[in-house]
Enzyme design. Structure first.
Site: not given
Length: 804
Positions: A239-241, A511, A540
């Site tokens: 995933g990621s931010n 995401n 998130r």
């Protein structure tokens, strides 16, 4: 600046860098006696190591840059690299047996045999060789091919000149020299990871029907649900931010970028940190996925970028109508076309070779499943072919190289437009001039909503709206994907059709789809295959938008503000639900809730713990572990039951909300969480870090952060082991973190952190040093400019060279 002049900044005088007879005097007084001089001719490079084993690779051209990169990666990660090269050669079964499970780094194959059958088929068909011959920009550039050639030579030189000490592959016969083709094949595997790589088991198992009919698939609704689970980035191990702020929000009018990718902590999708320099041509610092020859996420003197796993669906299916007389013949506009057979043989440890046939069509390979939950039976009348446009994409490295050489976000965009090589990620960037940039520039099948409306099969009419997975009628030519004039290859979207947002106070992605990249400027107008519009966001995403919007409103931001955001460890789910649960809990008759199976559980102590919890997941937070175990169970309750106030597209960040404590699943989740912790001997108010930790060098390192469902920016997906004391390892989460800005000097202001450290070898001093930093929420100050490299107290200069 010429390379000789650059190295004089290190105190290196009279250096003829790239001759066979060159020698390297001490770089600094403290560096004396710490150099190595491998002898020989051919490719070479200089590597300056600074704190935490971070290499700064200097070379005169791309082949020699690749050589230094391959050498340095092998020094840190030889076992994982060798394992990956074994995978793309289709030789796992030869050394490890056919039934063992892979680590899923390069495909979703459940067994070594399935993995080998797929990758040996790719190798036998010459797929990667053909792509290497395609002229740029549709194929890889000469510069990238030179880095591949150099990487293979550097890797080979390292294993020839060094003794492997890592117990994972010490004295292993499967650690062998590689070729540039192996390096390219690894890049290819990453490109198809979300397409053919996701359907590997179905592709290798697909065989024409026999007299016994195959098991029937589920209903279209069940298939839609399965496709949604299969394709959800939120359920993946990646995933990621990332957020970029423009100059209107910062203290000096320059841009800022915080990248926080969430990738596996073990296996072949780890990042590895370095700086790559070809004087006058390239100077970039950041992290590469293992085996990659260019920087994947990073910064140079003028621009910084990161990626987040995107919601675009990188594959589609074509439902084939078969000739009733022959299930290996399919009809297109009534005319028969015979499937192509690929016979693949795989060597197997201690047994005869296994030979299987794969079946290919004009659309791609026939597959009989997309994961266990989505069967696609091959019957006498119907089969399914998988279309993966990334199966002709070997452009990811060139896209990254374009970023590395960029002088601003416009150049980042130009690289995306020219190379069109990003298979499954969004790109977020900021630059020295104060620009911010977001693009969902993916290689996606050109599925327009109109095409899906006209050509979806009954199965596709269920899966496409639910997940973006199109199932098209393969019997009709008018259902072909078509082309965009600005696309580098047929059958994909061109840059003009992709979601882009530029120069807003912030652009952020966690995401979810591109819709709420900036909550004040929602992105719309894109096709469903890119993602959804006006649908609920993940916890998130909601928390991230609250955070970054508040930061942008506050203004006068600096790199230190990005660092605080990374480790704020705020739990949005806790802020929404903990107080309500504590109140409900306190009002329970006798303090008892009913758990799974009807077991009554005394939860009265949990009421006080949840009320006092600080709503964060710092390692010293008391009550965080209890809420975490509770919320993992409670968040499985359908949203319509869990929340009193439903999702409102006009208020997407604050809805849904108002926990419905009357939902049976909520009380059951609390009872089960309390019972679980007590059975494990864990106090309900224990500090999180006492039971969320990793063990490195025999010592426990408490780890903060939290899971996806809690909505934590600093995502940690730990492995629960009640008998071992709680969460005793991390499977995935925050990986290569960078906070980057600029001041009036030419040196970027950058702080980085590689959470799992640079080396996999437990005997290396750099196998856990950055993990200790991560546990203590501390950072590495990037040494980008030569003067900063020269000042490193740990500076060590190595000249690496082929022996011929």
């Amino acid at each position: 600046m010429r390379l000789r002049n650059r190295l004089r900044l290190l105190g290196v005088a009279g250096l003829a860098l790239f001759t066979v007879s060159a020698s390297l005097p001490p770089a600094t007084a403290s560096g004396a006696g710490r150099e190595r001089h491998p002898s020989g001719g051919g490719l070479s490079a200089f590597i300056r190591y600074t704190e935490y084993g971070i290499p700064h690779i200097v070379a005169k051209d791309y082949a020699q840059l690749g050589f230094g990169t391959g050498w340095a990666q092998a020094a840190d990660q030889v076992c994982t690299l060798a394992d990956g090269f074994l995978t793309v050669r289709g030789e796992r079964s030869r050394f490890f047996g056919p039934d063992a499970a892979t680590d899923y780094s390069l495909s979703s194959a459940a067994t070594n045999l399935s993995s080998d059958l797929y990758f040996r088929g790719v190798r036998d068909s010459g797929t990667v060789e053909k792509l290497l011959k395609v002229p740029a920009p549709a194929g890889p550039s000469r510069d990238v091919k030179e880095t591949m050639r150099g990487f293979a030579a550097g890797y080979n030189a390292w294993i020839a000149q060094n003794r492997i000490t890592d117990p994972a592959c010490r004295d292993a016969s499967w650690v062998r020299p590689v070729t540039a083709l192996d390096v390219a094949a690894r890049g290819y595997a990453l490109a198809v990871l979300g397409g053919q790589g996701r359907g590997t088991d179905g592709i290798t198992a697909a065989q024409p029907p026999t007299a016994a009919p195959p098991p029937a698939g589920g209903t279209p609704e069940e298939a839609a649900s399965a496709a949604k689970r299969l394709l959800s980035a939120q359920n993946a191990d990646m995933g990621s931010n990332a957020v970029a702020f423009d100059g209107s929000t910062t203290v000096n009018g320059r841009g800022l970028l915080l990248g926080n990718p969430h990738y596996p902590w073990q296996g072949g999708r780890r990042f590895w940190q370095s700086q790559q320099t070809i004087p006058g041509e390239l100077n970039v610092s950041g992290a590469s996925l293992l085996g990659a020859t260019t920087i994947s996420i990073g910064h140079n003197a003028d621009v910084a970028w990161s990626h987040t796993v995107a919601t675009g669906v990188t594959l589609n299916l074509h439902q084939l109508t078969l000739d009733p007389a022959d299930p290996t013949v399919y009809l297109v506009d009534g005319k028969p076309e015979r499937m192509t057979k690929r016979t693949v043989s795989v060597p197997v440890k201690g047994a005869a070779d296994v030979t299987r046939t794969q079946w290919w069509t004009r659309y791609g390979p026939v597959t009989t499943s997309m994961g266990a939950a989505l069967p696609l039976p091959w019957t006498a009348t119907t089969a399914y072919a998988l279309n993966d446009p990334n199966a002709t994409n070997l452009r990811m490295a060139d896209t990254g190289l374009g970023f590395s050489k960029a002088r601003g976000t416009k150049d980042v965009e130009r690289s995306l437009h020219r190379n069109q090589g990003m298979p499954w990620v969004n790109t977020i960037a900021a630059d020295r001039a104060g620009h911010s940039f977001f693009a969902q520039s993916q290689v996606l099948p050109r599925i327009t909503d109109d095409l899906a409306e006209r050509c979806s099969t009954p199965l596709g009419r269920a899966t496409y709206p639910a997940s973006g997975l199109a199932v098209l009628d393969g019997s009709r030519k008018d259902c072909a994907l078509g082309s965009d004039r600005d696309a580098v290859q047929p059958g994909i979207f061109g840059p003009g059709r992709m979601p882009v947002l530029k120069n807003r106070p912030y652009v952020e992605n966690s995401n979810d789809s591109a819709w709420l990249t900036n909550a004040d400027r929602p992105l719309t107008g894109y096709e469903r295959v890119f993602g959804t519009i006006a649908t609920p966001r993940s916890m998130r995403t909601r928390g991230a938008i609250e955070d970054v919007a508040s930061m942008a409103d506050k203004g006068r931001l600096k790199v230190s503000d990005l660092q605080r955001q990374q480790f704020a460890n705020r739990a949005p789910a806790g802020e929404l639900a903990a107080s309500e649960v504590a109140k409900w809990c306190a009002a329970l008759p006798g303090g008892t809730a009913v758990g799974t199976g009807g077991t009554p559980v005394d939860v009265s102590d949990a009421c006080t713990v949840l009320r006092r919890w600080d709503r964060s997941v710092d390692s010293d937070s008391r009550g965080a572990l209890l809420f975490d175990r509770f919320w993992r169970k409670a968040s499985a309750v359908p949203a319509a039951e869990l929340w009193k106030t439903p999702f409102d597209p006009a208020d997407p960040v604050r809805t849904p909300r108002d926990l419905n404590t009357a939902a049976p699943g909520v009380g059951r989740a609390l009872a089960d969480a309390v019972a679980e912790l007590r059975a494990a001997g864990i106090a309900l108010d224990a500090p999180l870090g006492k039971h969320q930790f990793v063990v490195r060098d025999g010592k426990r390192l408490p780890i903060g952060g939290g899971t996806e469902s809690l909505g934590i920016w600093n995502k940690t997906e730990p492995v629960w082991n009640a008998a071992g004391g709680g969460y005793t390892e991390v499977s995935s989460g925050s990986s290569y973190i960078q906070a980057v800005g600029w001041d009036d000097s030419r040196c970027p202001v950058a702080r980085t952190l590689l959470t799992y450290s640079q080396s996999e070898n437990p005997k290396s001093p750099h196998s856990s040093d950055q993990t200790r930093l991560y546990a203590g929420e501390r950072w590495v100050t990037s040494r980008f400019c030569e003067k900063d490299i020269a000042r490193s107290p740990d500076l060590r200069v190595v000249r690496v060279h082929e022996r011929r």
